[in-house]
Design a protein around this motif. Sequence first.
Motif, PDB file in Angstrom:
ATOM      1  N   THR A 181      50.754  88.757  31.181  1.00  0.00           N
ATOM      2  CA  THR A 181      49.429  89.390  31.151  1.00  0.00           C
ATOM      3  C   THR A 181      49.046  89.937  32.527  1.00  0.00           C
ATOM      4  O   THR A 181      48.567  91.061  32.640  1.00  0.00           O
ATOM      5  CB  THR A 181      48.372  88.368  30.675  1.00  0.00           C
ATOM      6  N   ILE A 182      49.287  89.139  33.549  1.00  0.00           N
ATOM      7  CA  ILE A 182      48.929  89.560  34.909  1.00  0.00           C
ATOM      8  C   ILE A 182      49.702  90.813  35.329  1.00  0.00           C
ATOM      9  O   ILE A 182      49.134  91.759  35.857  1.00  0.00           O
ATOM     10  CB  ILE A 182      49.184  88.418  35.916  1.00  0.00           C
ATOM     11  N   TYR A 183      51.013  90.798  35.087  1.00  0.00           N
ATOM     12  CA  TYR A 183      51.860  91.904  35.546  1.00  0.00           C
ATOM     13  C   TYR A 183      52.094  92.977  34.491  1.00  0.00           C
ATOM     14  O   TYR A 183      52.891  93.876  34.684  1.00  0.00           O
ATOM     15  CB  TYR A 183      53.193  91.354  36.065  1.00  0.00           C
ATOM     16  N   LYS A 184      51.389  92.835  33.376  1.00  0.00           N
ATOM     17  CA  LYS A 184      51.396  93.835  32.304  1.00  0.00           C
ATOM     18  C   LYS A 184      52.801  94.157  31.773  1.00  0.00           C
ATOM     19  O   LYS A 184      53.202  95.302  31.686  1.00  0.00           O
ATOM     20  CB  LYS A 184      50.693  95.110  32.771  1.00  0.00           C
ATOM     21  N   PHE A 185      53.527  93.104  31.411  1.00  0.00           N
ATOM     22  CA  PHE A 185      54.782  93.322  30.704  1.00  0.00           C
ATOM     23  C   PHE A 185      54.795  92.450  29.452  1.00  0.00           C
ATOM     24  O   PHE A 185      54.131  91.429  29.384  1.00  0.00           O
ATOM     25  CB  PHE A 185      56.019  93.097  31.598  1.00  0.00           C
ATOM     26  N   ASP A 186      55.519  92.912  28.470  1.00  0.00           N
ATOM     27  CA  ASP A 186      55.534  92.254  27.161  1.00  0.00           C
ATOM     28  C   ASP A 186      56.352  90.963  27.223  1.00  0.00           C
ATOM     29  O   ASP A 186      57.548  90.991  27.508  1.00  0.00           O
ATOM     30  CB  ASP A 186      56.122  93.197  26.111  1.00  0.00           C
ATOM     31  N   THR A 187      55.693  89.852  26.978  1.00  0.00           N
ATOM     32  CA  THR A 187      56.382  88.557  26.985  1.00  0.00           C
ATOM     33  C   THR A 187      56.279  87.852  25.638  1.00  0.00           C
ATOM     34  O   THR A 187      56.576  86.676  25.538  1.00  0.00           O
ATOM     35  CB  THR A 187      55.777  87.638  28.057  1.00  0.00           C
ATOM     36  N   GLU A 188      55.855  88.547  24.627  1.00  0.00           N
ATOM     37  CA  GLU A 188      55.605  87.894  23.335  1.00  0.00           C
ATOM     38  C   GLU A 188      56.844  87.198  22.781  1.00  0.00           C
ATOM     39  O   GLU A 188      56.761  86.072  22.288  1.00  0.00           O
ATOM     40  CB  GLU A 188      55.107  88.933  22.337  1.00  0.00           C
ATOM     41  N   ILE A 189      57.987  87.816  22.863  1.00  0.00           N
ATOM     42  CA  ILE A 189      59.177  87.266  22.223  1.00  0.00           C
ATOM     43  C   ILE A 189      59.709  86.022  22.937  1.00  0.00           C
ATOM     44  O   ILE A 189      60.218  85.107  22.302  1.00  0.00           O
ATOM     45  CB  ILE A 189      60.274  88.348  22.088  1.00  0.00           C
ATOM     46  N   ILE A 190      59.545  85.949  24.255  1.00  0.00           N
ATOM     47  CA  ILE A 190      60.075  84.806  25.005  1.00  0.00           C
ATOM     48  C   ILE A 190      59.324  83.513  24.665  1.00  0.00           C
ATOM     49  O   ILE A 190      59.956  82.516  24.291  1.00  0.00           O
ATOM     50  CB  ILE A 190      60.061  85.094  26.525  1.00  0.00           C
ATOM     51  N   PRO A 191      57.995  83.479  24.769  1.00  0.00           N
ATOM     52  CA  PRO A 191      57.289  82.241  24.411  1.00  0.00           C
ATOM     53  C   PRO A 191      57.464  81.851  22.935  1.00  0.00           C
ATOM     54  O   PRO A 191      57.533  80.668  22.614  1.00  0.00           O
ATOM     55  CB  PRO A 191      55.827  82.545  24.710  1.00  0.00           C
ATOM     56  N   LEU A 192      57.529  82.844  22.063  1.00  0.00           N
ATOM     57  CA  LEU A 192      57.752  82.527  20.643  1.00  0.00           C
ATOM     58  C   LEU A 192      59.113  81.877  20.427  1.00  0.00           C
ATOM     59  O   LEU A 192      59.240  80.926  19.652  1.00  0.00           O
ATOM     60  CB  LEU A 192      57.629  83.791  19.794  1.00  0.00           C
ATOM     61  N   PRO A 200      55.349  73.339  27.010  1.00  0.00           N
ATOM     62  CA  PRO A 200      54.055  74.039  26.891  1.00  0.00           C
ATOM     63  C   PRO A 200      53.616  74.700  28.201  1.00  0.00           C
ATOM     64  O   PRO A 200      53.082  75.817  28.190  1.00  0.00           O
ATOM     65  CB  PRO A 200      53.077  72.934  26.482  1.00  0.00           C
ATOM     66  N   ALA A 201      53.874  74.019  29.319  1.00  0.00           N
ATOM     67  CA  ALA A 201      53.517  74.611  30.612  1.00  0.00           C
ATOM     68  C   ALA A 201      54.344  75.861  30.888  1.00  0.00           C
ATOM     69  O   ALA A 201      53.835  76.856  31.406  1.00  0.00           O
ATOM     70  CB  ALA A 201      53.718  73.583  31.729  1.00  0.00           C
ATOM     71  N   LEU A 202      55.614  75.832  30.533  1.00  0.00           N
ATOM     72  CA  LEU A 202      56.493  76.994  30.719  1.00  0.00           C
ATOM     73  C   LEU A 202      56.040  78.169  29.859  1.00  0.00           C
ATOM     74  O   LEU A 202      55.978  79.309  30.331  1.00  0.00           O
ATOM     75  CB  LEU A 202      57.939  76.629  30.390  1.00  0.00           C
ATOM     76  N   VAL A 203      55.705  77.909  28.611  1.00  0.00           N
ATOM     77  CA  VAL A 203      55.230  78.962  27.709  1.00  0.00           C
ATOM     78  C   VAL A 203      53.943  79.582  28.260  1.00  0.00           C
ATOM     79  O   VAL A 203      53.789  80.809  28.272  1.00  0.00           O
ATOM     80  CB  VAL A 203      55.022  78.412  26.280  1.00  0.00           C
ATOM     81  N   LEU A 204      53.034  78.738  28.719  1.00  0.00           N
ATOM     82  CA  LEU A 204      51.787  79.245  29.290  1.00  0.00           C
ATOM     83  C   LEU A 204      52.052  80.077  30.548  1.00  0.00           C
ATOM     84  O   LEU A 204      51.469  81.151  30.721  1.00  0.00           O
ATOM     85  CB  LEU A 204      50.839  78.091  29.619  1.00  0.00           C
ATOM     86  N   LEU A 205      52.938  79.611  31.393  1.00  0.00           N
ATOM     87  CA  LEU A 205      53.271  80.348  32.609  1.00  0.00           C
ATOM     88  C   LEU A 205      53.839  81.725  32.292  1.00  0.00           C
ATOM     89  O   LEU A 205      53.397  82.744  32.847  1.00  0.00           O
ATOM     90  CB  LEU A 205      54.280  79.560  33.450  1.00  0.00           C
ATOM     91  N   ILE A 206      54.787  81.792  31.385  1.00  0.00           N
ATOM     92  CA  ILE A 206      55.405  83.072  31.018  1.00  0.00           C
ATOM     93  C   ILE A 206      54.369  84.013  30.408  1.00  0.00           C
ATOM     94  O   ILE A 206      54.305  85.198  30.754  1.00  0.00           O
ATOM     95  CB  ILE A 206      56.590  82.853  30.054  1.00  0.00           C
ATOM     96  N   SER A 207      53.557  83.488  29.507  1.00  0.00           N
ATOM     97  CA  SER A 207      52.529  84.318  28.870  1.00  0.00           C
ATOM     98  C   SER A 207      51.516  84.837  29.884  1.00  0.00           C
ATOM     99  O   SER A 207      51.120  86.009  29.839  1.00  0.00           O
ATOM    100  CB  SER A 207      51.796  83.511  27.795  1.00  0.00           C
ATOM    101  N   THR A 208      51.092  83.976  30.785  1.00  0.00           N
ATOM    102  CA  THR A 208      50.108  84.362  31.793  1.00  0.00           C
ATOM    103  C   THR A 208      50.666  85.406  32.752  1.00  0.00           C
ATOM    104  O   THR A 208      50.005  86.402  33.060  1.00  0.00           O
ATOM    105  CB  THR A 208      49.617  83.127  32.578  1.00  0.00           C
ATOM    106  N   VAL A 264      62.213  76.909  19.313  1.00  0.00           N
ATOM    107  CA  VAL A 264      63.276  75.960  19.669  1.00  0.00           C
ATOM    108  C   VAL A 264      62.682  74.589  19.980  1.00  0.00           C
ATOM    109  O   VAL A 264      63.202  73.558  19.537  1.00  0.00           O
ATOM    110  CB  VAL A 264      64.107  76.496  20.858  1.00  0.00           C
ATOM    111  N   ALA A 265      61.572  74.563  20.726  1.00  0.00           N
ATOM    112  CA  ALA A 265      60.924  73.297  21.069  1.00  0.00           C
ATOM    113  C   ALA A 265      60.413  72.577  19.824  1.00  0.00           C
ATOM    114  O   ALA A 265      60.524  71.351  19.717  1.00  0.00           O
ATOM    115  CB  ALA A 265      59.779  73.542  22.047  1.00  0.00           C
ATOM    116  N   THR A 266      59.861  73.318  18.882  1.00  0.00           N
ATOM    117  CA  THR A 266      59.381  72.712  17.638  1.00  0.00           C
ATOM    118  C   THR A 266      60.534  72.101  16.857  1.00  0.00           C
ATOM    119  O   THR A 266      60.426  70.980  16.337  1.00  0.00           O
ATOM    120  CB  THR A 266      58.649  73.755  16.778  1.00  0.00           C
ATOM    121  N   PHE A 267      61.650  72.813  16.789  1.00  0.00           N
ATOM    122  CA  PHE A 267      62.835  72.286  16.110  1.00  0.00           C
ATOM    123  C   PHE A 267      63.321  71.005  16.789  1.00  0.00           C
ATOM    124  O   PHE A 267      63.567  69.994  16.128  1.00  0.00           O
ATOM    125  CB  PHE A 267      63.947  73.335  16.099  1.00  0.00           C
ATOM    126  N   LEU A 268      63.434  71.029  18.113  1.00  0.00           N
ATOM    127  CA  LEU A 268      63.914  69.853  18.840  1.00  0.00           C
ATOM    128  C   LEU A 268      62.944  68.680  18.727  1.00  0.00           C
ATOM    129  O   LEU A 268      63.368  67.529  18.608  1.00  0.00           O
ATOM    130  CB  LEU A 268      64.160  70.207  20.310  1.00  0.00           C
TER     131      LEU A 268
END
Length: 67
Positions: free
Chosen positions: A31-42, A20-28, A47-51
């Motif tokens: 947003t800060i650097y204005k690049f699309d990160t939607e697919i990475i956290p999803l 969860p911390a990694l997903v939040l970091l990537i998403s944040t 994968v985390a939900t499956f595991l």
Amino acid sequence: MKMSNKVYDFCKYLLMRFVPALVLLISTLGTIYKFDTEIIPLTIGAVATFLASILGISSYNYKKEGK
């Protein structure tokens, strides 16, 4: 195949604290650097939900055997 308590605890830590911390970091950062990160956290979340489901099944089976 049985999982040792050490491996179980490590996996549980990764899935409950680190992922969860990694997903939040990537998403944040996206947003800060204005690049699309939607697919990475999803992807990481899926994968985390499956595991976590597999880990939960393993825990359930272990507890069931102990009774």
